[in-house]
Design an enzyme around this catalytic site. Structure first.
Site, PDB file in Angstrom:
ATOM      1  N   CYS A  29       1.024  -1.220   0.018  1.00 44.57           N
ATOM      2  CA  CYS A  29      -0.049   0.042   0.036  1.00 44.57           C
ATOM      3  C   CYS A  29       0.719   1.449   0.052  1.00 44.57           C
ATOM      4  O   CYS A  29       1.559   1.488   0.986  1.00 44.57           O
ATOM      5  CB  CYS A  29      -0.756  -0.151   1.203  1.00 44.57           C
ATOM      6  SG  CYS A  29      -1.708   1.629   1.679  1.00 44.57           S
ATOM      7  N   CYS A  32       0.014   4.044   2.575  1.00 44.23           N
ATOM      8  CA  CYS A  32       0.457   3.426   3.957  1.00 44.23           C
ATOM      9  C   CYS A  32       1.972   3.906   4.197  1.00 44.23           C
ATOM     10  O   CYS A  32       2.253   4.287   5.064  1.00 44.23           O
ATOM     11  CB  CYS A  32       0.358   2.098   3.986  1.00 44.23           C
ATOM     12  SG  CYS A  32      -1.531   1.237   3.771  1.00 44.23           S
TER      13      CYS A  32
END
Length: 104
Positions: A29, A32
């Site tokens: 991700c 993230c």
């Protein structure tokens, strides 16, 4: 920032004496990875007031399923064993601090 798992989530997060922000994330991700350094800074500055931990959703699927985490990054603040705040997506540090105002 400390990593928590399905196994130690209750001890480390739900039974904590102070509020705990859990960063639900995954290796793949990219948002993230963008928010991680911001959380590190907040942790360094406000660690005496709020604990910040990470939970990898790929390695620990039970907790995200229990709390209905459908998108990452999701930041949940737990206090007294309950979710008291949820923040989704990447935000600048100032915006995160505004959202976390009652805890920091």
């Amino acid at each position: 920032m400390k990593a928590v798992t399905d196994a130690d989530f209750e001890t480390e997060v739900l039974k904590s004496d102070k509020p705990v922000l859990v960063d639900f994330w995954a290796e793949w991700c990219s948002p993230c990875r963008m928010i991680a350094p911001i959380l590190e800074e907040i942790s360094a500055e406000y660690g005496d007031k709020i604990e910040i931990v990470k939970l990898n959703i790929d390695e620990n699927p039970q907790v995200p399923a229990k709390y209905g985490i459908m998108a990452i990054p999701t930041l949940n603040v737990y206090q007294g064993g309950e979710v008291v705040k949820q923040i989704q997506g990447v935000k600048p540090k100032a915006a995160l601090l505004r959202e976390l105002g009652e805890f920091v």
